[in-house]
Design a protein around this motif. Sequence first.
Motif, PDB file in Angstrom:
ATOM      1  N   VAL A  11      33.125  50.904  38.354  1.00  0.00           N
ATOM      2  CA  VAL A  11      33.478  50.742  39.729  1.00  0.00           C
ATOM      3  C   VAL A  11      32.201  50.135  40.111  1.00  0.00           C
ATOM      4  CG1 VAL A  11      34.451  51.769  41.601  1.00  0.00           C
ATOM      5  CG2 VAL A  11      35.135  52.821  39.448  1.00  0.00           C
ATOM      6  N   VAL A  12      32.347  49.017  41.068  1.00  0.00           N
ATOM      7  CA  VAL A  12      31.667  48.328  41.634  1.00  0.00           C
ATOM      8  C   VAL A  12      31.675  48.791  43.168  1.00  0.00           C
ATOM      9  CG1 VAL A  12      30.493  46.296  42.366  1.00  0.00           C
ATOM     10  CG2 VAL A  12      31.428  46.551  40.121  1.00  0.00           C
ATOM     11  N   GLU A  13      30.733  49.201  43.895  1.00  0.00           N
ATOM     12  CA  GLU A  13      30.744  49.692  45.182  1.00  0.00           C
ATOM     13  C   GLU A  13      30.373  48.359  46.060  1.00  0.00           C
ATOM     14  OE1 GLU A  13      28.444  52.589  48.350  1.00  0.00           O
ATOM     15  OE2 GLU A  13      28.502  53.207  46.080  1.00  0.00           O
ATOM     16  N   ILE A  14      31.363  48.058  46.828  1.00  0.00           N
ATOM     17  CA  ILE A  14      31.143  46.653  47.742  1.00  0.00           C
ATOM     18  C   ILE A  14      30.887  47.306  49.192  1.00  0.00           C
ATOM     19  CG2 ILE A  14      32.486  44.999  48.934  1.00  0.00           C
ATOM     20  CD1 ILE A  14      34.375  45.158  46.449  1.00  0.00           C
ATOM     21  N   LYS A  15      29.516  46.902  49.452  1.00  0.00           N
ATOM     22  CA  LYS A  15      28.826  47.220  50.675  1.00  0.00           C
ATOM     23  C   LYS A  15      28.661  45.947  51.484  1.00  0.00           C
ATOM     24  CE  LYS A  15      26.591  51.383  49.668  1.00  0.00           C
ATOM     25  NZ  LYS A  15      25.392  51.984  49.529  1.00  0.00           N
ATOM     26  N   GLY A  16      29.283  45.691  52.507  1.00  0.00           N
ATOM     27  CA  GLY A  16      29.041  44.415  53.416  1.00  0.00           C
ATOM     28  C   GLY A  16      28.615  44.757  54.747  1.00  0.00           C
ATOM     29  N   ASP A  17      28.122  43.802  55.618  1.00  0.00           N
ATOM     30  CA  ASP A  17      27.652  44.078  56.681  1.00  0.00           C
ATOM     31  C   ASP A  17      28.512  44.460  57.688  1.00  0.00           C
ATOM     32  OD1 ASP A  17      25.163  43.406  55.891  1.00  0.00           O
ATOM     33  OD2 ASP A  17      25.124  41.139  56.603  1.00  0.00           O
ATOM     34  N   SER A  18      29.612  44.093  57.564  1.00  0.00           N
ATOM     35  CA  SER A  18      30.899  44.432  58.355  1.00  0.00           C
ATOM     36  C   SER A  18      32.178  44.937  57.515  1.00  0.00           C
ATOM     37  CB  SER A  18      31.284  43.450  59.569  1.00  0.00           C
ATOM     38  OG  SER A  18      31.486  42.445  58.899  1.00  0.00           O
ATOM     39  N   LYS A  19      32.930  45.482  58.248  1.00  0.00           N
ATOM     40  CA  LYS A  19      34.374  45.660  57.769  1.00  0.00           C
ATOM     41  C   LYS A  19      35.042  44.455  56.869  1.00  0.00           C
ATOM     42  CE  LYS A  19      34.913  50.290  57.589  1.00  0.00           C
ATOM     43  NZ  LYS A  19      34.709  51.063  56.315  1.00  0.00           N
ATOM     44  N   GLU A  20      34.935  43.483  58.083  1.00  0.00           N
ATOM     45  CA  GLU A  20      35.637  42.072  57.686  1.00  0.00           C
ATOM     46  C   GLU A  20      34.981  41.583  56.506  1.00  0.00           C
ATOM     47  OE1 GLU A  20      34.365  42.589  60.935  1.00  0.00           O
ATOM     48  OE2 GLU A  20      35.836  43.281  61.973  1.00  0.00           O
ATOM     49  N   GLU A  21      34.014  41.642  56.411  1.00  0.00           N
ATOM     50  CA  GLU A  21      33.245  41.013  55.143  1.00  0.00           C
ATOM     51  C   GLU A  21      33.518  41.846  53.886  1.00  0.00           C
ATOM     52  OE1 GLU A  21      28.776  39.963  53.390  1.00  0.00           O
ATOM     53  OE2 GLU A  21      28.944  40.794  55.287  1.00  0.00           O
ATOM     54  N   GLU A  22      33.643  43.097  54.022  1.00  0.00           N
ATOM     55  CA  GLU A  22      34.143  44.164  52.807  1.00  0.00           C
ATOM     56  C   GLU A  22      35.695  43.872  52.390  1.00  0.00           C
ATOM     57  OE1 GLU A  22      33.508  48.241  53.662  1.00  0.00           O
ATOM     58  OE2 GLU A  22      31.505  47.754  54.003  1.00  0.00           O
ATOM     59  N   GLN A  23      36.498  43.643  53.465  1.00  0.00           N
ATOM     60  CA  GLN A  23      37.757  43.314  53.393  1.00  0.00           C
ATOM     61  C   GLN A  23      37.945  41.928  52.610  1.00  0.00           C
ATOM     62  OE1 GLN A  23      40.294  45.450  53.757  1.00  0.00           O
ATOM     63  NE2 GLN A  23      41.596  44.058  52.745  1.00  0.00           N
ATOM     64  N   PHE A  24      37.235  40.917  53.272  1.00  0.00           N
ATOM     65  CA  PHE A  24      37.199  39.637  52.668  1.00  0.00           C
ATOM     66  C   PHE A  24      36.938  39.513  51.028  1.00  0.00           C
ATOM     67  CE2 PHE A  24      34.953  35.648  51.358  1.00  0.00           C
ATOM     68  CZ  PHE A  24      35.822  34.907  51.287  1.00  0.00           C
ATOM     69  N   ILE A  25      35.783  40.333  50.820  1.00  0.00           N
ATOM     70  CA  ILE A  25      35.259  40.335  49.418  1.00  0.00           C
ATOM     71  C   ILE A  25      36.453  41.144  48.469  1.00  0.00           C
ATOM     72  CG2 ILE A  25      33.615  41.464  47.887  1.00  0.00           C
ATOM     73  CD1 ILE A  25      31.575  41.092  50.203  1.00  0.00           C
ATOM     74  N   LYS A  26      36.918  42.236  48.990  1.00  0.00           N
ATOM     75  CA  LYS A  26      38.141  42.812  48.162  1.00  0.00           C
ATOM     76  C   LYS A  26      39.266  41.956  48.043  1.00  0.00           C
ATOM     77  CE  LYS A  26      36.859  47.388  49.554  1.00  0.00           C
ATOM     78  NZ  LYS A  26      36.990  48.636  50.403  1.00  0.00           N
ATOM     79  N   ASP A  27      39.640  41.272  49.082  1.00  0.00           N
ATOM     80  CA  ASP A  27      40.847  40.586  48.909  1.00  0.00           C
ATOM     81  C   ASP A  27      40.597  39.224  47.914  1.00  0.00           C
ATOM     82  OD1 ASP A  27      42.221  41.691  50.638  1.00  0.00           O
ATOM     83  OD2 ASP A  27      41.598  40.267  52.475  1.00  0.00           O
ATOM     84  N   TYR A  28      39.180  38.473  47.691  1.00  0.00           N
ATOM     85  CA  TYR A  28      39.063  37.521  47.114  1.00  0.00           C
ATOM     86  C   TYR A  28      38.930  38.169  45.598  1.00  0.00           C
ATOM     87  CZ  TYR A  28      36.102  34.000  44.864  1.00  0.00           C
ATOM     88  OH  TYR A  28      35.738  32.968  44.163  1.00  0.00           O
ATOM     89  N   LEU A  29      38.424  39.416  45.375  1.00  0.00           N
ATOM     90  CA  LEU A  29      38.393  39.828  44.019  1.00  0.00           C
ATOM     91  C   LEU A  29      39.814  40.312  43.426  1.00  0.00           C
ATOM     92  CD1 LEU A  29      35.223  42.236  44.203  1.00  0.00           C
ATOM     93  CD2 LEU A  29      35.471  39.937  43.040  1.00  0.00           C
ATOM     94  N   ARG A  30      40.641  40.428  44.414  1.00  0.00           N
ATOM     95  CA  ARG A  30      41.949  41.062  43.926  1.00  0.00           C
ATOM     96  C   ARG A  30      42.704  39.543  43.764  1.00  0.00           C
ATOM     97  NH1 ARG A  30      44.073  42.695  48.551  1.00  0.00           N
ATOM     98  NH2 ARG A  30      42.853  44.500  48.387  1.00  0.00           N
ATOM     99  N   LYS A  31      42.478  38.590  44.307  1.00  0.00           N
ATOM    100  CA  LYS A  31      43.193  37.437  44.224  1.00  0.00           C
ATOM    101  C   LYS A  31      42.727  36.531  42.767  1.00  0.00           C
ATOM    102  CE  LYS A  31      43.227  35.130  47.819  1.00  0.00           C
ATOM    103  NZ  LYS A  31      43.082  33.878  48.933  1.00  0.00           N
ATOM    104  N   HIS A  32      41.377  36.812  42.763  1.00  0.00           N
ATOM    105  CA  HIS A  32      40.845  35.987  41.581  1.00  0.00           C
ATOM    106  C   HIS A  32      40.553  37.036  40.285  1.00  0.00           C
ATOM    107  CE1 HIS A  32      40.011  33.329  44.980  1.00  0.00           C
ATOM    108  NE2 HIS A  32      40.144  32.306  44.000  1.00  0.00           N
ATOM    109  N   GLN A  33      41.227  37.933  40.114  1.00  0.00           N
ATOM    110  CA  GLN A  33      40.926  38.892  38.958  1.00  0.00           C
ATOM    111  C   GLN A  33      41.892  38.041  37.972  1.00  0.00           C
ATOM    112  OE1 GLN A  33      42.005  42.928  39.747  1.00  0.00           O
ATOM    113  NE2 GLN A  33      39.814  43.551  39.139  1.00  0.00           N
ATOM    114  N   SER A  34      41.477  38.099  36.674  1.00  0.00           N
ATOM    115  CA  SER A  34      42.099  37.578  35.467  1.00  0.00           C
ATOM    116  C   SER A  34      43.048  38.678  34.852  1.00  0.00           C
ATOM    117  CB  SER A  34      41.298  36.666  34.570  1.00  0.00           C
ATOM    118  OG  SER A  34      40.149  37.613  34.325  1.00  0.00           O
TER     119      SER A  34
END
Length: 64
Positions: A41-64
């Motif tokens: 499990v990778v812990e995602i830490k961003g500078d803001s909540k929007e950045e964390e949400q963007f990273i989570k959405d990106y990973l969910r969309k591009h998972q193979s």
Amino acid sequence: MGSAYQILGRTYQPHQLALATIGLLTLVVMPNPFAKKQPKVVEIKGDSKEEEQFIKDYLRKHQS
């Protein structure tokens, strides 16, 4: 025959001791194939909540 070893009152040939040693070391060194593997499990830490949400959405969309 050649020499033999007396261990706990029993007689063992050198080749029997060698095979037992190799078998024991194999069991000790081998990883447990029945162990339950925990997913990483990778812990995602961003500078803001929007950045964390963007990273989570990106990973969910591009998972193979």
